[in-house]
Design an enzyme around this catalytic site. Sequence first.
Site, short mmCIF file in Angstrom:
data_model
loop_
_atom_site.label_atom_id
_atom_site.label_comp_id
_atom_site.label_asym_id
_atom_site.label_seq_id
_atom_site.Cartn_x
_atom_site.Cartn_y
_atom_site.Cartn_z
N ASN A 14 2.34 1.75 6.72
CA ASN A 14 2.14 1.10 8.48
C ASN A 14 1.37 2.58 8.86
OD1 ASN A 14 2.23 -1.32 7.72
ND2 ASN A 14 3.73 -1.83 9.16
N THR A 28 -4.30 -0.49 -2.75
CA THR A 28 -5.54 -0.53 -3.04
C THR A 28 -6.69 -1.23 -2.17
OG1 THR A 28 -5.27 -2.30 -4.35
CG2 THR A 28 -4.78 -0.80 -5.38
N GLU A 50 -1.26 3.69 -1.04
CA GLU A 50 -0.90 2.92 -0.14
C GLU A 50 -1.96 1.72 0.38
OE1 GLU A 50 1.35 4.73 1.78
OE2 GLU A 50 1.26 6.88 1.55
P1 TGC Z 1 6.47 -10.24 0.76
O1 TGC Z 1 7.65 -9.71 -0.45
O2 TGC Z 1 6.44 -11.21 1.72
O3 TGC Z 1 7.18 -9.48 2.36
C1 TGC Z 1 8.39 -8.92 2.65
C2 TGC Z 1 8.80 -7.81 3.69
O4 TGC Z 1 8.06 -7.27 4.44
C3 TGC Z 1 7.54 -7.52 5.14
N1 TGC Z 1 6.27 -7.04 5.64
C4 TGC Z 1 5.85 -5.99 5.84
N2 TGC Z 1 6.43 -5.66 7.77
C5 TGC Z 1 5.92 -4.13 8.05
N3 TGC Z 1 4.52 -3.26 7.83
C6 TGC Z 1 3.98 -4.45 6.42
N4 TGC Z 1 2.36 -3.82 6.66
C7 TGC Z 1 4.51 -5.27 5.85
N5 TGC Z 1 3.99 -6.42 5.18
C8 TGC Z 1 5.73 -7.10 4.98
C9 TGC Z 1 7.52 -8.75 6.22
O5 TGC Z 1 7.29 -9.47 7.27
C10 TGC Z 1 8.68 -9.19 5.29
O6 TGC Z 1 9.89 -8.95 5.74
P2 TGC Z 1 11.02 -9.69 6.19
O7 TGC Z 1 11.49 -8.52 6.87
O8 TGC Z 1 10.74 -11.35 6.13
O9 TGC Z 1 11.44 -9.91 3.90
O10 TGC Z 1 5.40 -9.73 1.12
P3 TGC Z 1 4.09 -10.00 1.79
O11 TGC Z 1 3.63 -10.94 0.83
O12 TGC Z 1 3.72 -9.55 3.26
O13 TGC Z 1 3.08 -8.54 1.21
C11 TGC Z 1 2.73 -8.80 -0.19
C12 TGC Z 1 1.64 -7.21 -0.57
C13 TGC Z 1 0.61 -7.28 -1.69
C14 TGC Z 1 0.45 -7.16 1.08
C15 TGC Z 1 2.71 -6.23 -0.30
O14 TGC Z 1 3.10 -6.31 -1.48
C16 TGC Z 1 1.85 -4.98 -0.20
O15 TGC Z 1 1.78 -4.09 1.08
N6 TGC Z 1 1.69 -4.02 -1.39
C17 TGC Z 1 0.96 -2.94 -1.63
C18 TGC Z 1 1.59 -2.06 -2.02
C19 TGC Z 1 1.57 -0.28 -1.45
O16 TGC Z 1 0.96 0.04 -0.71
N7 TGC Z 1 2.06 0.39 -2.36
C20 TGC Z 1 1.51 1.77 -2.47
C21 TGC Z 1 2.87 2.80 -2.43
S1 TGC Z 1 2.63 4.27 -1.97
C22 TGC Z 1 3.86 5.06 -2.97
O17 TGC Z 1 4.93 4.63 -3.14
C23 TGC Z 1 2.99 6.73 -3.06
S2 TGC Z 1 2.22 7.23 -1.74
C24 TGC Z 1 2.56 8.11 -1.22
C25 TGC Z 1 2.56 9.57 -1.96
O18 TGC Z 1 1.86 10.23 -2.45
O19 TGC Z 1 4.07 9.74 -2.64
#
Ligand code: TGC
Length: 392
Positions: free
Chosen positions: A248, A373, A371
């Site tokens: 975030n 897509t 971060e």
């Molecule tokens: P879900 O699996 O259901 O939720 C898991 C837990 O996470 C919580 N949550 C969040 N908490 C805070 N802020 C957010 N934005 C959150 N999004 C989810 C959620 O409440 C749950 O918590 P808990 O306590 O109930 O277990 O996941 P979801 O269905 O909410 O999310 C699905 C999705 C597709 C949105 C998520 O997987 C996602 O955002 N995917 C994109 C991942 C991403 O952005 N990857 C890039 C990573 S960047 C990197 O590694 C390197 S870039 C920087 C560099 O140069 O090094």
Amino acid sequence: MPEPDITARARDYLDLDGLLTAEERALRDQVRAFVDARIRPNIARWYEDAHFPREIVPEMGALGLLGMHLTGYGCAGRSAVEYGLAALELEAGDSGLRTFVSVQGSLAMSAIHKFGTEEQKRTWLPGMAAGDLIGCFGLTEPDAGSDPAGMTTTGRRDGDGWVLDGAKRWIGLASVADVAVIWARTDEGVRGFVVPTDAAGFTATAIEPKLSMRASIQCDIALDGVRLPADAVLPAVQGLRGPFTCLNEARYGIMWGAMGAARDAYETALAYALRRRQFGEPIAAFQLTQQKLVDMVLEIQKGLLVALHTGRLKDAGALAPEQISFGKLNNVREAIAICREARTILGGNGVTLEHSPARHANNLEGVRTYEGTDEIHTLIMGRAVTGIPAFA
Ligand code: TGC
């Protein structure tokens, strides 16, 4: 040839400066001066040579740019808006260098600051804030990008400690980092580990050649039986909420940064259009060129308003993740379009490294993908609007 005068209206059409406090403007001007002095004169060479300028990192530390929105442990304790303004100015220089500041401050330092022990914070944060130590953040894997829940890197308890096995990919700065925050699947769910990069079994290899963010480094990490003491784990979080909370912060900074790249491309194109003459006129006198410039002004001003409003919400503690998706999706998408359009005003000269728009556009391909897509942020917004998750 002298640079043509650019009017005040062209630089800040809606007088957005008036929405900033004197302190915010002062910080913004300080970072802009740093970019003008230390990044602009060198960036084309760094980009061409694929050189990450490690040598300017302590200067960024001295300016208070590293972990700047965190408090204590040598961090500057700046507001979200101030952090955003710094990202804006840094990315007007180059996305790769804004990315370094994001990875260091919003990801690696944030993870330790939010979820670490007092000992972990004292060990790592002051050196990272000063720019003496570099951190990286290992979440993405070769087969788990948009879906980090699919990660296969494991952390297993072994006696008093832990052992990590697996692989991470696209990890910024890992090959020059001193410390890595690694997220791994354990019997207790996903946990974060603070890993000194000289630990046996930790290897980081730069991914190259790249067409985007060439003045930055992105790496593959191999974790081959990396043994860690019990106190390497970040104790205050379990589950993907941990890394997502850090994302975030980084996604928020990106919505500002992308507008910096767009602004620089627009100002470059405007200056060029005012001095480049064809058919006996500066090309800025042609209606089609004016339409391109005005479309850029519209989207940059709107994007900055979104970023500033989002920053004010963040400073008030009232910002929801799906609101961050609005800014990241919109501003990066518009910034790429602006940089590409700016390149067309420069004609053939626009494909050289002498001018910034094509470099910014190439950089933003990476920014658009990491971060979250466009597709992921669209679906986060789609879930917020409809109440129905459509990720699979
Ligand atoms: P879900 O699996 O259901 O939720 C898991 C837990 O996470 C919580 N949550 C969040 N908490 C805070 N802020 C957010 N934005 C959150 N999004 C989810 C959620 O409440 C749950 O918590 P808990 O306590 O109930 O277990 O996941 P979801 O269905 O909410 O999310 C699905 C999705 C597709 C949105 C998520 O997987 C996602 O955002 N995917 C994109 C991942 C991403 O952005 N990857 C890039 C990573 S960047 C990197 O590694 C390197 S870039 C920087 C560099 O140069 O090094």
